[in-house]
Scaffold this motif. Sequence first.
Motif, PDB file in Angstrom:
ATOM      1  N   ILE A 156     -12.436   3.019  -6.323  1.00 48.02           N
ATOM      2  CA  ILE A 156     -11.944   1.458  -6.731  1.00 48.02           C
ATOM      3  C   ILE A 156     -12.861   0.562  -5.625  1.00 48.02           C
ATOM      4  O   ILE A 156     -13.506  -0.939  -6.480  1.00 48.02           O
ATOM      5  CB  ILE A 156     -10.607   1.427  -6.518  1.00 48.02           C
ATOM      6  N   VAL A 157     -12.748   0.524  -4.311  1.00 50.80           N
ATOM      7  CA  VAL A 157     -13.191  -0.255  -4.198  1.00 50.80           C
ATOM      8  C   VAL A 157     -14.291  -1.045  -4.113  1.00 50.80           C
ATOM      9  O   VAL A 157     -14.798  -2.839  -3.517  1.00 50.80           O
ATOM     10  CB  VAL A 157     -12.773   0.017  -2.686  1.00 50.80           C
ATOM     11  N   SER A 158     -15.416  -0.244  -5.038  1.00 50.82           N
ATOM     12  CA  SER A 158     -16.803  -0.929  -4.898  1.00 50.82           C
ATOM     13  C   SER A 158     -17.122  -1.538  -6.493  1.00 50.82           C
ATOM     14  O   SER A 158     -17.891  -1.911  -6.463  1.00 50.82           O
ATOM     15  CB  SER A 158     -18.175   0.448  -4.960  1.00 50.82           C
ATOM     16  N   LEU A 218     -14.657  -4.178  -6.980  1.00 48.96           N
ATOM     17  CA  LEU A 218     -13.692  -5.079  -7.063  1.00 48.96           C
ATOM     18  C   LEU A 218     -14.563  -5.484  -5.573  1.00 48.96           C
ATOM     19  O   LEU A 218     -14.684  -5.504  -5.220  1.00 48.96           O
ATOM     20  CB  LEU A 218     -12.508  -4.513  -6.990  1.00 48.96           C
ATOM     21  N   ASP A 219     -14.397  -6.833  -6.583  1.00 50.46           N
ATOM     22  CA  ASP A 219     -14.417  -8.194  -5.486  1.00 50.46           C
ATOM     23  C   ASP A 219     -13.605  -8.932  -5.217  1.00 50.46           C
ATOM     24  O   ASP A 219     -13.325  -9.613  -5.823  1.00 50.46           O
ATOM     25  CB  ASP A 219     -15.602  -9.035  -6.541  1.00 50.46           C
ATOM     26  N   PHE A 220     -13.453  -8.556  -4.001  1.00 49.50           N
ATOM     27  CA  PHE A 220     -11.834  -9.865  -3.025  1.00 49.50           C
ATOM     28  C   PHE A 220     -12.319 -10.548  -2.918  1.00 49.50           C
ATOM     29  O   PHE A 220     -11.865 -11.829  -2.728  1.00 49.50           O
ATOM     30  CB  PHE A 220     -10.990  -8.229  -2.349  1.00 49.50           C
ATOM     31  N   ARG A 221     -13.877 -10.554  -2.434  1.00 45.84           N
ATOM     32  CA  ARG A 221     -14.149 -12.484  -1.928  1.00 45.84           C
ATOM     33  C   ARG A 221     -14.226 -13.160  -2.673  1.00 45.84           C
ATOM     34  O   ARG A 221     -13.155 -14.380  -2.973  1.00 45.84           O
ATOM     35  CB  ARG A 221     -15.268 -12.508  -0.980  1.00 45.84           C
ATOM     36  N   PHE A 264      -2.638   0.607  -9.307  1.00 44.40           N
ATOM     37  CA  PHE A 264      -1.167   1.133  -9.912  1.00 44.40           C
ATOM     38  C   PHE A 264      -2.381   3.105 -10.115  1.00 44.40           C
ATOM     39  O   PHE A 264      -2.014   4.096 -10.235  1.00 44.40           O
ATOM     40  CB  PHE A 264      -0.164   1.345 -10.458  1.00 44.40           C
ATOM     41  N   ASN A 265      -3.450   2.022 -11.342  1.00 47.42           N
ATOM     42  CA  ASN A 265      -3.956   3.433 -12.318  1.00 47.42           C
ATOM     43  C   ASN A 265      -5.076   4.277 -11.795  1.00 47.42           C
ATOM     44  O   ASN A 265      -5.492   4.624 -11.425  1.00 47.42           O
ATOM     45  CB  ASN A 265      -5.078   2.620 -13.048  1.00 47.42           C
ATOM     46  N   ASN A 266      -4.875   3.444  -9.683  1.00 50.60           N
ATOM     47  CA  ASN A 266      -5.672   4.529  -9.485  1.00 50.60           C
ATOM     48  C   ASN A 266      -5.168   4.989  -7.888  1.00 50.60           C
ATOM     49  O   ASN A 266      -5.914   5.159  -6.507  1.00 50.60           O
ATOM     50  CB  ASN A 266      -7.038   3.203  -8.629  1.00 50.60           C
ATOM     51  N   MET A 267      -3.661   5.024  -7.704  1.00 56.71           N
ATOM     52  CA  MET A 267      -3.126   5.536  -7.053  1.00 56.71           C
ATOM     53  C   MET A 267      -2.402   6.659  -6.610  1.00 56.71           C
ATOM     54  O   MET A 267      -1.760   6.857  -7.876  1.00 56.71           O
ATOM     55  CB  MET A 267      -1.772   4.343  -6.177  1.00 56.71           C
ATOM     56  N   GLY A 293      -6.526  -1.883   7.920  1.00 55.03           N
ATOM     57  CA  GLY A 293      -7.775  -1.668   8.415  1.00 55.03           C
ATOM     58  C   GLY A 293      -8.861  -1.341   7.554  1.00 55.03           C
ATOM     59  O   GLY A 293      -9.622  -0.898   7.273  1.00 55.03           O
ATOM     60  N   LEU A 294      -7.683  -0.981   6.092  1.00 55.02           N
ATOM     61  CA  LEU A 294      -8.255  -0.664   5.025  1.00 55.02           C
ATOM     62  C   LEU A 294      -8.585  -1.940   3.851  1.00 55.02           C
ATOM     63  O   LEU A 294      -8.051  -2.105   3.146  1.00 55.02           O
ATOM     64  CB  LEU A 294      -7.604   1.064   4.451  1.00 55.02           C
ATOM     65  N   SER A 295      -9.840  -1.704   3.300  1.00 58.84           N
ATOM     66  CA  SER A 295     -10.141  -2.337   2.330  1.00 58.84           C
ATOM     67  C   SER A 295      -9.425  -2.634   1.683  1.00 58.84           C
ATOM     68  O   SER A 295      -9.391  -3.469   0.247  1.00 58.84           O
ATOM     69  CB  SER A 295     -11.771  -3.084   2.043  1.00 58.84           C
ATOM     70  N   LYS A 296      -9.375  -1.887   0.843  1.00 60.55           N
ATOM     71  CA  LYS A 296      -8.693  -0.979  -0.345  1.00 60.55           C
ATOM     72  C   LYS A 296      -7.421  -1.537  -0.793  1.00 60.55           C
ATOM     73  O   LYS A 296      -6.136  -1.431  -1.372  1.00 60.55           O
ATOM     74  CB  LYS A 296      -8.876   1.130  -1.252  1.00 60.55           C
ATOM     75  N   SER A 297      -6.798  -1.823   0.696  1.00 55.10           N
ATOM     76  CA  SER A 297      -4.833  -2.507   0.627  1.00 55.10           C
ATOM     77  C   SER A 297      -4.928  -3.594   0.008  1.00 55.10           C
ATOM     78  O   SER A 297      -3.940  -4.320  -0.207  1.00 55.10           O
ATOM     79  CB  SER A 297      -4.441  -2.533   2.156  1.00 55.10           C
TER      80      SER A 297
END
Length: 201
Positions: free
Chosen positions: A103-105, A107-110, A173-176, A134-138
């Motif tokens: 999922i991280v790839s 989404l653009d958190f920045r 939640f859809n990706n947890m 320490g995990l960006s997906k957090s």
Amino acid sequence: MNAVIHSQISVRKRGGVIEDYLPIHDFMDSTKELCSDNRHRILHTMWGIRRVVVPVYGHTIINSDGKAVNVKDMCEQDHILPDYQNRFIPNLSDFVNSIEDDIVSDLDFREFAKEYQNDKELMELLLSPLSVTGLSKSLLITHNSWFINEIVPRVLNRKVEIKNFGITPSDLFNNMKFKLWMDNGSSYPESCKMTLGKIVG
């Protein structure tokens, strides 16, 4: 368990009346509107208590008996532990490790946080899951419409934003994945297994 039952536990342990504790227990379970199963318990962690609950309600409340009640202890002992059969308190990494890595790839958190970058206090809160895990997906936990419009206004007194958000709670939640330990303590999360092994061994 619902907020009334948790409040009854608080009354038995700490005196006062149900109404003294109901707002806090209800707030801790407010994430049920985001997810209908026990994956919703992202505030049932020390991160949730320290970064969200205590800033909203303070370190202590005074109950109807005039007694000072420690909010952190109440959240741990009357809410989180009973939800997990008094066996453990999960940490934020336990929830984050259940999130799909892919999922991280997508989404653009920045980009999501760009308009908040000059607000040091807010950025510290938004980045706190990354600091803890320490995990960006957090960052899915704080970089979403719910956190910005429900949590941030309560914790930091910021205004609600009326706009379309690029990241929503459903992205979290859809990706947890649902893990057995989330099911009222049916097993132990990774954070507790080492301690359990030492106790049993």
